[in-house]
Write a protein that holds these residues in place. Structure first.
Motif, PDB file in Angstrom:
ATOM      1  N   THR A  78     119.282  84.352  23.873  1.00 47.84           N
ATOM      2  CA  THR A  78     118.240  83.359  23.635  1.00 47.84           C
ATOM      3  C   THR A  78     118.378  82.755  22.242  1.00 47.84           C
ATOM      4  O   THR A  78     118.173  81.554  22.055  1.00 47.84           O
ATOM      5  CB  THR A  78     116.853  84.006  23.826  1.00 47.84           C
ATOM      6  OG1 THR A  78     116.772  84.514  25.150  1.00 47.84           O
ATOM      7  CG2 THR A  78     115.746  83.002  23.601  1.00 47.84           C
ATOM      8  N   GLN A 118     113.402  80.966  28.471  1.00 49.52           N
ATOM      9  CA  GLN A 118     113.206  82.229  29.175  1.00 49.52           C
ATOM     10  C   GLN A 118     111.740  82.463  29.510  1.00 49.52           C
ATOM     11  O   GLN A 118     111.403  82.906  30.596  1.00 49.52           O
ATOM     12  CB  GLN A 118     113.743  83.347  28.280  1.00 49.52           C
ATOM     13  CG  GLN A 118     113.649  84.732  28.862  1.00 49.52           C
ATOM     14  CD  GLN A 118     114.386  85.738  27.984  1.00 49.52           C
ATOM     15  OE1 GLN A 118     114.921  85.406  26.939  1.00 49.52           O
ATOM     16  NE2 GLN A 118     114.427  86.966  28.424  1.00 49.52           N
ATOM     17  N   ASP A 192     117.826  79.740  30.713  1.00 44.13           N
ATOM     18  CA  ASP A 192     117.726  81.074  30.124  1.00 44.13           C
ATOM     19  C   ASP A 192     116.988  81.971  31.116  1.00 44.13           C
ATOM     20  O   ASP A 192     115.773  81.920  31.230  1.00 44.13           O
ATOM     21  CB  ASP A 192     116.991  81.005  28.776  1.00 44.13           C
ATOM     22  CG  ASP A 192     117.265  82.222  27.901  1.00 44.13           C
ATOM     23  OD1 ASP A 192     117.872  83.187  28.411  1.00 44.13           O
ATOM     24  OD2 ASP A 192     116.861  82.215  26.730  1.00 44.13           O
ATOM     25  N   GLU A 193     117.730  82.756  31.822  1.00 41.85           N
ATOM     26  CA  GLU A 193     117.215  83.605  32.901  1.00 41.85           C
ATOM     27  C   GLU A 193     116.345  82.835  33.881  1.00 41.85           C
ATOM     28  O   GLU A 193     115.151  83.108  34.008  1.00 41.85           O
ATOM     29  CB  GLU A 193     116.465  84.796  32.303  1.00 41.85           C
ATOM     30  CG  GLU A 193     117.457  85.669  31.587  1.00 41.85           C
ATOM     31  CD  GLU A 193     116.849  86.942  31.059  1.00 41.85           C
ATOM     32  OE1 GLU A 193     115.956  87.463  31.729  1.00 41.85           O
ATOM     33  OE2 GLU A 193     117.293  87.402  30.004  1.00 41.85           O
TER      34      GLU A 193
HETATM   35 MG   LIG Z   1     116.614  86.157  26.016  1.00 44.01          MG
END
Ligand SMILES: [Mg+2]
Ligand SMILES: Nc1ncnc2c1ncn2[C@@H]1O[C@H](COP(=O)(O)OP(=O)(O)OP(=O)(O)O)[C@@H](O)[C@H]1O
Lengths: 340, 253
Positions: A78, A118, A192-193
């Protein structure tokens, strides 16, 4: 104007995993030959607390690829994305996006990027339509309701367009954030994810969207904890651990380079122990005694399979079936991160 | 300039205003009316005139300023604090926009809101007392300058604050006392000379004085000085905002 999901340049959309071997058609080869769309050089990041989250990271992202960044919690994924997108300041080194320095030429750099962070950060009291339109305006693009309609439909959010975000489920909110990131037609998409907290069916749908985006020329960088996601989606994989990139490799190459294969020899009868004549093969006997398992290296000049089968027959063991299994990315990943 | 981004932020913030229209307009109108009842009726019956105007009329510019000041700070500080708090600031930071454009969007919207409020309060006041505005353009100039300056100030507070307490602290502990002691309800000339000197250290005195002058041509300090002080405070706020963005203070890690 470039539309969100133009007709794919490739003749047929890639249906899934089975067609992965036909991936490198000229279209993509040409794109990959161009200079990297993102170039990270000697990047380090030290947070105000003194914690060094990134340590001399060098990474090139190729135009048009899907790049998966894998790493355990706290590895710095991140942080890396935040720096490239302008949310965190870098401490040392430099980053260019589409050839533009992210500090000096931030406008040009950022207008190429769509970011899905995220965490779920949304304006609770806005409607889906308003918040997605807002994002487009923020990136300086003229209004284009048709485009936003298309995105919302692709992400199965169309029937929610007038709902306040607070009334949506977590998975829907995540899709709203993807819609926001796509609203301004970015050339690069950071996820991000993206599929954390998204159910299996929607996850498949999301992968479909990602593939269609790639077909339209968008470069995609995703982080994930689901290894099968990287395995299924990515062209290249980077592994980051403790702020350092420890490996960047073509997915296929990675699987091959580090991949062990396992041969399972099913036996007609059962045996209690591996005969001494077969000791050199390091065989493992299955729990029920009906099979022996042989690990071999696909990199090796010889796999030793032929001689093993011969020796098995010489030992009077009769074979009923054979199957092989390639170690998954997960196995590779776990062994990599353990090493350091 | 990314005008579309400015427009997007401005309209987003204004939409928030319209959503909370009732509370953002009703409460200042009610409190202004209360001030009139309390100060105008109760005190006004004892102080009949201040420098040639009736007491009720005299306090109108101060009341407007009081609301514009507090509302500007409240709107702007909340406007930028909230995205920080819920995390939606990520999008602003990742967008291809300059800091100037961010400030114009947020501060512009906060100032617009408090100017509208100032005018509504003025209209409410006109229901209670006869009003005459000698220099309407100067009145508007002071109104706009004050709204912008204190919206900037609020913006700074919103960035600095890392909790709701801090968000409330400055307005409660600094701004409200300064406005009450800034000559909203009295003329500085009415004070004993020692107090008068101390009062002149209060920047709000200059704002209210200049604003009142544009109504009745009566002032505690010269209009030039009022204007100069207002512009000076504006410059200080702009410098602070510039520094905040240059360093990423409390916005970027
Ligand atoms: Mg992360
Ligand atoms: N604002 C911050 N201040 C100080 N340290 C931070 C900050 N943000 C992150 N870190 C630290 O930097 C390291 C990397 O964090 P980062 O969020 O980049 O990890 P990640 O790879 O994204 O992890 P995850 O898979 O859990 O999302 C962690 O050790 C984290 O504690």
């Amino acid at each position: 104007m470039r539309s969100y999901l133009p007709v794919p340049t490739r003749p047929t959309p890639r249906p899934g995993r089975s067609a992965a071997s036909t991936r490198h058609i000229p279209f993509q080869t040409a794109m990959l030959a161009m200079p990297p769309i993102i170039s990270v050089s000697n990047l380090s990041k030290t947070y105000g607390s003194g914690f060094k989250a990134l340590n001399n990271v060098n990474l090139d992202i190729k135009r048009g690829e899907i790049f998966a960044l894998l790493g355990p919690n706290g590895a710095g994924k991140t942080t890396l994305i935040s720096i490239i997108c302008g949310i965190a300041n870098l401490s040392e080194g430099s980053v260019t996006v589409g050839g533009h320095d992210i500090v000096r030429d931030y406008r040009a750099a950022r207008s190429l990027i769509g970011l899905v962070p995220q965490e779920l950060h949304t304006d609770s009291f806005e409607t889906v339509w308003a918040t997605v339109s807002f994002s487009r305006g923020l990136f300086g693009k003229p209004k284009n309701p048709a485009h936003i309609e298309k995105i919302l439909k692709d992400l199965s959010l169309w029937d929610k367009k007038d709902s306040k975000i607070i009334t949506l489920s977590g998975g829907m909110k995540r899709r709203v954030m993807i819609a926001k990131a796509l609203s301004h037609e970015p050339q690069i998409l950071f996820l991000d994810e993206p599929t954390a907290g998204v159910d299996v069916e929607l996850r498949k749908g999301m992968w479909e969207v990602v593939r269609t985006l790639q077909a339209s020329g968008v470069t995609i960088i995703l982080t994930t904890h689901y290894i099968e996601e990287a395995e299924e989606m990515a062209d290249r994989i980077g592994v980051i651990n403790k702020g350092e990139i420890i490996l960047v490799e073509d997915k296929a190459g990675l699987m091959q380079k580090l991949g062990k294969k396992e041969l399972k020899v099913h036996l007609q009868g059962r045996i209690d122990a591996i005969p001494a004549s077969l000791a050199t093969y390091n065989l493992e006997l299955s729990d029920d005694g009906h099979a022996v398992i042989y690990d071999y290296d696909t990199k090796g000049d010889r796999t030793g399979i032929t001689s093993l089968l011969n020796d098995l027959r010489n030992a009077g063991i009769r074979i009923s079936d054979l199957d092989t299994r390639q170690s998954s990315l997960e196995d590779i990943f776990v062994s990599l991160v353990r090493q350091v | 300039m990314n005008y579309r981004a400015i427009r997007a932020i401005y309209l987003f913030e204004m939409a928030r205003t319209w959503r909370t229209l009732l509370q953002s307009i009703v409460s200042p109108v009610v409190s202004t009316s209360l001030y009139f009842v309390v100060f105008g009726a109760a005190i006004g019956s004892r102080i009949t005139e201040v420098e040639g105007v009736s007491y009720g009329t005299f306090i109108v510019p101060g009341l407007v300023m009081l609301s514009v000041l507090t509302q500007s700070i409240a709107n702007a500080s909340f406007g930028i604090y909230f995205p920080k708090f819920v995390g939606t600031i990520y999008e602003i930071l990742s967008a291809p926009i300059s800091y100037l454009e961010i400030v114009i969007g947020y501060v512009g919207a906060a100032a617009t809101k408090s100017i509208i409020l100032g005018l509504i309060i003025l209209a409410t006041a006109a229901l209670f007392v006869p009003l005459h505005i000698h220099h309407p353009w100067w009145m508007l100039t002071f109104l706009v300058l004050t709204a912008v300056t204190f919206s900037l100030f609020g913006f700074i507070i919103g960035i600095w604050a890392d909790g709701f307490e801090k968000l409330q602290m400055i307005p409660m502990l600094v701004v409200t006392p300064l406005t009450f002691l800034g000559g909203s309800f009295y003329s500085v000339n009415m004070l004993p000379s020692g107090w008068r000197t101390i009062t002149l250290l209060n920047p709000v005195v200059y704002l209210i004085s200049g604003f009142r002058w544009s109504f009745y041509e009566i002032a505690d300090v010269s209009v030039g000085l009022s204007l100069g002080m207002t512009l000076g405070f504006l410059a200080i706020c702009m410098a602070l905002v510039w520094w905040i963005f240059r360093t990423g203070y409390r916005l970027k890690n």
